[in-house]
Every structure is written in structure tokens, then in C-alpha cells.
Design an enzyme around this catalytic site. Structure first.
Site: not given
Length: 401
Positions: A100, A276
């Protein structure tokens, strides 16, 4: 199934707008591989809806991230899991952790329970992180974390979950996002050093930078994290760097300024957004999205939440170009469509063509006007020099969808 998420706030320093990378692969760098798992058929939300909900949570978190006590907030995307095998303790127990880049706490215990060893230290502090559609709470421990034989961190802060939801078939998260996102997540503690922070502070890596290689879903390849720089064997160009944006709330993450053109027409003037790798699709402001939809002739498919085009429209599809600090990064027609071999995984027809550009849900001018997901480029997140870098890969112009 669970997925993963989003990214950082850092002070901007004066940089040149685009620089060839001084980082190289050497003895002070090491790699960690991870696997991609497509879980779209088991998702509770469509890909577009899950991504959009996550982005809205990020915008909310970014707007308050500089206030004391705020915590990392993002939405778990239930489409693609990127999972690494990480050892904790000595002797190490291996856990399957979501990679992540958008959160920064490393934690375990969602599936397999934590097994303390003689390297485990209970700090007595509590941990709580909300990810929008999931969360965990528990205790903070310090323990040895083994990412690879070259990446062994002693005294790493980890969360040990007593309670968690929204995480299926994984044990927790390997948080490699911005340190500022740990603010307020651990009781009696300000910022919590991330695994990248500790690798650098302990001299295991020479630069606090992280290179990320995400092969396209249809390529069935293995992803790679390079701690301490980037892996030139995965790139087909030099890495060009751009400074981080100062515009909030994008500045709370790996935010940059860019404009977007479709063919020869600008559909989004220079504005702030984020890079992202945890977002599955490309999201752009509503006014830009409407221009893109009109120019491509696409229609909205209600079953998938994706834009859909015909074969004739695909034959006429033009390049989507991201203009960043004087450099252009092109998404070819093939890079703009969802992998056709996975159409049924998203509830679509095997014979249809779906676009991966989606509506962020608000008009431009919000300070968070795009999200560059669905990577066809190698990315470098450089904390030391406060910048983001991009390079082409063998997949950038490939025809695989």
C-alpha cells in the site's frame, strides 16, 4: 476482496522541473517482489465506484491531514490485490500483506494471528487506522520485519490487530506511503517511522526513495518494489523527476501538477492531482471527463460503470497525454482500455470494449482534479529530494489489451 490505497504530504523544495535520475541500482538498494490478484467478481462495489469512494475519502483526509490527531483514511478497493510475503519476528512468521503506497502503518493479524518471539516488544500503545470501507484496531509492537534477505528491519513499529474488517484472505498491510499519514494513528506517539524510514535511518538503503513497477493486469507479471532507488532493468528510459505540488489537498499525498490532452485538444488545464498506484483506473475532473466522453463517442455502461466504445470508435481512438513539467506521457489506445480478457470479471461482455478513464465526481479547481492510476509507467517516490519520477517500461506502448 481487499485492495489497497493512497499517498503523502511533504514540504516542497526548489528543484529543477525535470531531471535525469541520479539514483542507480547499487549495493544500497534491494528489491521486494509482489503478486497481483484480480478479485473483481467478488467485489461489493464496481471498480469505478470503489475507486471513486476511495478518492473521496482521500480528499477528505487530505484536507484535514495537517490537523493534530488526524489519521490515515482511504477506501479499500475490492478489485486488485498486490500481495507481498513479509516475515515478522525471529524466527520469522510469514504473512501475506497488501502493498500500500497510500497508507503508512504496517500491521498484521487480519487473518493469521501474530506470533510473538523473543524480538517482540509490546509498547503498550494502541493503534487505530480507518480505510473507509475497512479498519483495524489493536496494539503497537516493535519487532523484526523481514522484507527480503537484504531488507531486515529491527525494532519496526507494527500494529497487531485485535479487531479488523474489510480485509479478506490477507493478513494486513505493508504501509509504504508517506510518514505524515501515521499522524494520530498510535496513542502517545506523533509520527511513526515507516519501513522505508527505518531502512534509510539504519543505513540499509542509501537514499529514502522507492521505485515501483506494476505490470498491467493482463500481463500476469510480478510487481517489484525497489527500496533505495529504482531498478533500471525495469525501465526503457531515464527517470524524469517533477516537484511535488503545493496545492491542497493533493499536496497531502504524492501530488503533482499536470495538464491532460486528448489528441490535439486540452481537456484539463494544468492543475493539481495525485499519482496513486493504488487506484485501478484513471480519474479526471467531471468537466474534463465529459470532454473525453464526447470526443471518444463513448457511452456509459450501467452494468460495469465504465465508458464503453465500439470497435469503430476504438479504431479512431487518439492518444491521451499527461503533460507534466514539460514532459509528455502518452497513454496509447491500448492503454486506455480495460483488458478485454477480464471483461467478464467486471460484469461486462467479453466482446465489448471498456475505457479505463473515469469521472472523479467534481469539476476541476478542487485542488484534487485527477488521479493517475492504472500505471503504464515506472514510478519513483523520492522522499529525500521531495519529488516523483517517471520512466517508460516495456509495457508503456505494448498492445496487450
Amino acid at each position: 476482496m481487499s485492495h489497497f490505497k493512497s499517498l503523502l504530504s511533504i514540504l516542497l523544495i526548489a528543484l529543477s522541473a525535470v531531471n535525469a535520475s541520479p539514483l542507480r541500482r547499487d549495493a544500497s538498494m534491494a528489491n521486494l517482489r509482489f503478486a497481483a490478484r484480480l478479485n473483481a467478481r467478488n467485489a461489493t462495489l464496481s471498480i469505478a465506484d470503489a475507486d471513486r469512494a476511495r478518492i473521496q475519502a482521500m480528499v477528505h483526509a487530505g484536507s484535514k491531514s495537517k490537523r493534530a490527531g488526524s489519521s490515515s483514511v482511504s477506501i479499500i478497493n475490492n478489485v486488485v490485490d498486490y500481495v507481498a510475503q513479509v516475515g515478522v519476528g525471529s524466527p520469522a512468521t510469514e504473512y501475506s500483506l497488501l502493498v500500500d503506497t497510500g497508507s503508512s502503518n504496517t500491521w498484521i493479524g487480519a487473518a493469521n494471528p501474530y506470533k510473538p518471539t523473543n524480538t517482540s516488544v509490546d509498547t503498550g500503545d494502541t493503534v487505530f487506522v480507518s480505510y473507509g470501507s475497512g479498519e483495524f484496531s489493536g496494539e503497537e509492537y516493535l519487532d523484526t520485519v523481514t522484507l527480503s534477505s537484504d531488507l531486515v528491519i529491527t525494532g519496526q513499529s507494527i500494529g497487531v490487530a485485535k479487531r479488523s474488517y474489510g480485509f479478506n484472505n490477507v493478513d494486513g498491510i505493508l504501509g509504504i506511503g508517506p510518514t505524515d499519514l501515521t499522524q494520530g494513528t498510535v496513542s502517545n506517539v506523533g509520527l511513526v517511522p515507516t519501513v522505508t524510514d527505518n531502512l534509510f535511518s539504519k543505513g540499509i538503503i542509501g537514499t529514502e526513495a522507492l521505485g515501483i513497477f506494476f505490470p498491467p493486469i493482463s500481463a500476469n507479471g510480478t510487481g517489484e518494489l525497489t527500496f533505495g532507488g529504482y531498478d533500471s532493468s525495469k525501465t526503457t528510459s531515464s527517470v524524469n523527476y517533477v516537484p511535488l505540488t503545493t496545492t491542497s489537498p493533493a499536496s497531502s499525498y504524492w501530488g503533482i501538477d499536470q495538464s491532460i490532452a486528448y489528441g490535439n485538444s486540452t481537456i484539463l488545464s494544468e492543475t493539481a492531482g495525485i499519482v496513486d498506484t493504488g487506484t485501478t483506473l484513471i480519474f479526471i475532473a467531471t468537466d474534463a471527463f465529459n470532454q473525453y466522453k464526447s470526443a471518444t463517442g463513448a457511452t456509459m455502461d450501467q452494468n460495469t460503470g465504465f465508458l464503453m466504445i465500439t470497435s469503430d470508435q476504438y479504431a479512431k481512438l487518439q492518444t491521451l497525454t499527461f503533460n507534466i513539467s514539460g514532459s509528455s506521457y502518452d497513454l496509447t489506445p491500448d492503454a486506455q482500455i480495460w483488458p478485454r480478457s477480464f471483461n467478464t470479471e467486471i460484469g461486462g461482455s467479453s466482446s465489448s470494449i471498456y475505457l479505463i478513464v473515469a469521472d472523479i465526481g467534481s469539476n476541476s479547481g478542487s485542488g484534487f482534479d485527477f488521479v493517475n492510476g492504472y500505471q503504464r509507467f515506472y514510478s519513483v517516490f523520492d522522499t529525500t529530494d521531495h519529488r516523483v519520477g517517471f520512466a517508460t517500461t516495456s509495457y508503456t506502448d505494448a498492445v496487450i489489451n
